[in-house]
Design an enzyme around this catalytic site. Sequence first.
Site, short mmCIF file in Angstrom:
data_model
loop_
_atom_site.label_atom_id
_atom_site.label_comp_id
_atom_site.label_asym_id
_atom_site.label_seq_id
_atom_site.Cartn_x
_atom_site.Cartn_y
_atom_site.Cartn_z
CG HIS A 156 13.03 11.81 0.01
ND1 HIS A 156 12.52 12.89 0.67
CD2 HIS A 156 11.99 11.26 -0.66
CE1 HIS A 156 11.22 12.99 0.42
NE2 HIS A 156 10.88 12.01 -0.39
CE LYS A 590 6.27 2.74 7.30
NZ LYS A 590 5.14 3.58 7.69
#
Length: 934
Positions: A156, A590
């Site tokens: 990532h 999120k």
Amino acid sequence: MSDQSASTLTGNRPQSNNLLRRDVRFLGNILGEVLVHQGGRELLEIVEQIRETSKALRAEFVPELFEQFKGTISSLSPEIRHQVIRAFAIYFQLVNIAEQNHRIRRKRDYEVSAGESVQRGSIESAVQELKERGIAIEDVQDILSGISLELVMTAHPTEATRRAVLDIHKRISNDVMELDNPTLTFREREKLHEKLTNEVLILWQTDELRDRKPTVIDEVRNGLYYFDETLFEVLPSVYEELERCLGKYYPDEKWHVPDYLRFGSWIGGDRDGNPSVTAKVTWETLTLHRQLAIRKYEEKLNGLMDVLSFSTNLVQVSDELVESIRLDREHVELKCVDLWRNTKEPYRIKLGFMLEKLANTRGESLKGSAMRYNHPNELREDLLVIDRSLRHHFADYVADTNVATLVRQVELFGFHLMALDVRQHSQEHENAMSEILAKMNIVSDYASLSEDEKSDLLHRLLNDPRPLTSSHLDYSASTRECLDVYHTIYRAQQEFGVNCISSYLISMTEAASDMLEVMVFAKEVGLFRQESDGTVRCTLQSVPLFETIDDLHAAPGIMKQLFEMPIYRQAVEARGNLHEIMLGYSDSNKDGGVVTANWELRVALNDITAAGKEYDVKLKFFHGRGGALGRGGMPLNRSILAQPPHTVGGGIKITEQGEVLSSRYSMQGIAYRSLEQATWALITAARLAKYPEQAQQSEPEWDDIARSISETALTKYQDLIFRDPDFLTYFKESTPLPEVGELNIGSRPSKRKNSDRFEDLRAIPWVFAWTQSRYLLPAWYAAGTALKQYAGDDKDKLKTLGTMYEKFPFFRTLIDNLQMALAKADLVIAKEYADMISDKTIRDRIFVQIEQEYKLTSEMILAITGQTEILDNVPVIQESIRLRNPYVDPLSYMQVQLLTELRALRADDQDDPELLREVLLTINGIAAGLRNTG
């Protein structure tokens, strides 16, 4: 920087931190010398002026001084501004090195001064507690056979530091450690100063920014760096310490601890949203893994060649060793290694043949022959032949210190080094399945079927031995690539062993069909097959990744549906009756905010565990935590203990992402301490799972309260993030989100699709952008409203929350993480970022809402904990943040100025590469200062 500026960062701490202050001062002074050498005294004086003003503003906010401060920054010429940014950014790099070194120093000093006392959080403290609680050897063995932790490196894009810079950091770190050497002469200290000045100068003249995005193979090599530098040696040393402690407290047993602690990787296997990760790249990744494993074994065997100089003139080696050498002479032709010429030194002769066989193991040409090692167990057995022979002539100490470690390394790393997970988005599988089924005239539009129809069809196909694909048919490039991945996995298992890839993760798993599709593809290439007698063989497991709040709600039902299918249940049995399930901390945060995400993850853990128990399936939970608070980040030992103890029985996997890799695993001492604490937490969690009466008991009503708080937080969070039509504008214009995508720190795009929809934005840049702009909004927003709505003005309810903080581990972890986020956030600076928003009405309305929630959250946490200030519970971190802020602040103000200029240019269809470069330098500097990216 000046003597004074270097020392103030460490503050007035206890006497034990004098050495840390010395190192920071020493490195700060050297940086000051380099600044003068490179930019003249004027540069150093400007840096010092900005630092002093920033520090004064932190001590007391004076509006006139604040405006003067911003005026100074805005008046800098581009050339000077560029150097000032780099000065602050490099200073943080040096301070971070000093702090990491000090962590190693503190552990060493503790061990020197502690004598017989046992350090809390150590492996010995975990074993000691087992003994003190009267837990019998048999039960200890049961605990050890059940624990499992796999730490999975991911690519990532949150590691903002280049490999070249990491190499410089390591050299500086090693040199700074030499300052502790009491035998250094005056001249040697002078030379050390000269050497460090040289390294800091190299750091100053080394570009922190990549000139291109790294390729996937670049990222693979970056991950392997940690194996090469630390993990290959540190992992076996953790095992050795556990066995030492077990032998100390349970001396009646000869201990050989099962392989409970391993590393894995996604790098080169994670193709979700990254078209650069192809089947070919995955194969190359596995080849690089093997090459490193073999090179490390060769280094160790060459080391043994130096040590094992035993002569048959003096000792009698075992007949087994003599016979082993005879067989090697018969079957192994030496081409890469010269035969040891002294026939009286049989160990060296044997090692020569072993080195030859290792060299031949690199390629596939000699596969199956006695000229190479066809399985790691063959290498292990050769080592055990040497081990037994050494003990035969009473060289036990040599066997224990030189051979046993290598035996453990072979057990841990094999020839595949670590397991590689494959991951792909569920939509890609559906697209490929639709095309394949249409070409075979099975169903014209698979995607349009209902979920029940899809599951029934896929279940029938799994039971049908006939193939679905044909080499005579033409498929689209995406479908061909999808199939190639499975063919590559099958080939890899044949070449590198079945453990090289055994988990196939499915992003955005929303239904049982998402998992059955993977099993049908696995059947096509032989990774899943049903024998004529009905026996199922399965070497690849479909692993769901439940990411959104809705997916977490659906997860228990999906797993129950799959466990009800006989063919799927047989596949699980073929995998040891163990099923892996991944939970996503980033996207759930999120999607629902930090409070709701944490609560729903806990509920999902409990409910999925209950489903597994109902069907007698052990579950291994894979926790997809990021490095930042807004993505579930926390210290490794805390992340293990944060799980309900009864959910760890099938093992744990945890992602290790981005900046976490360099902060935890670039130095052997810190890597060891991190893995030691993880082992302590793992044994503690397993003990509490086996003896739940030893765990802290919570009240049933606390779950109801937490659920109520979560529901309120979800509404508050989604009202802003999803239901406010202006929020996305606010986010994009008040953070460096667009520019983060231009920082070449990962091969993967920042969006799953070429789309401006919030849903298509990855969680990583979402958190990264909020961190850079000092809001840290994903890590705390909506908590204050939720806590306040529950407690209101009711003192009894507030008291209940205080009790929950003291006695309910889930709630305490949540509150402490909120504290950390609030301490790192700074709404004064965030307001400067908000001023970049073109529509002032949007800016004022949303900023006031965020500011009010920040204040309310802080007030509620202080009321619940009884603290006077945020982070009073961890004064060391509180002080570190307080002292770092004045050094981060100038970078933030400069970033706002640069973003404003750059965006104004781009609005007129112009650009300035140098301006963009300065923006990216501030991003790196702030990441180093806050010790966080995404």
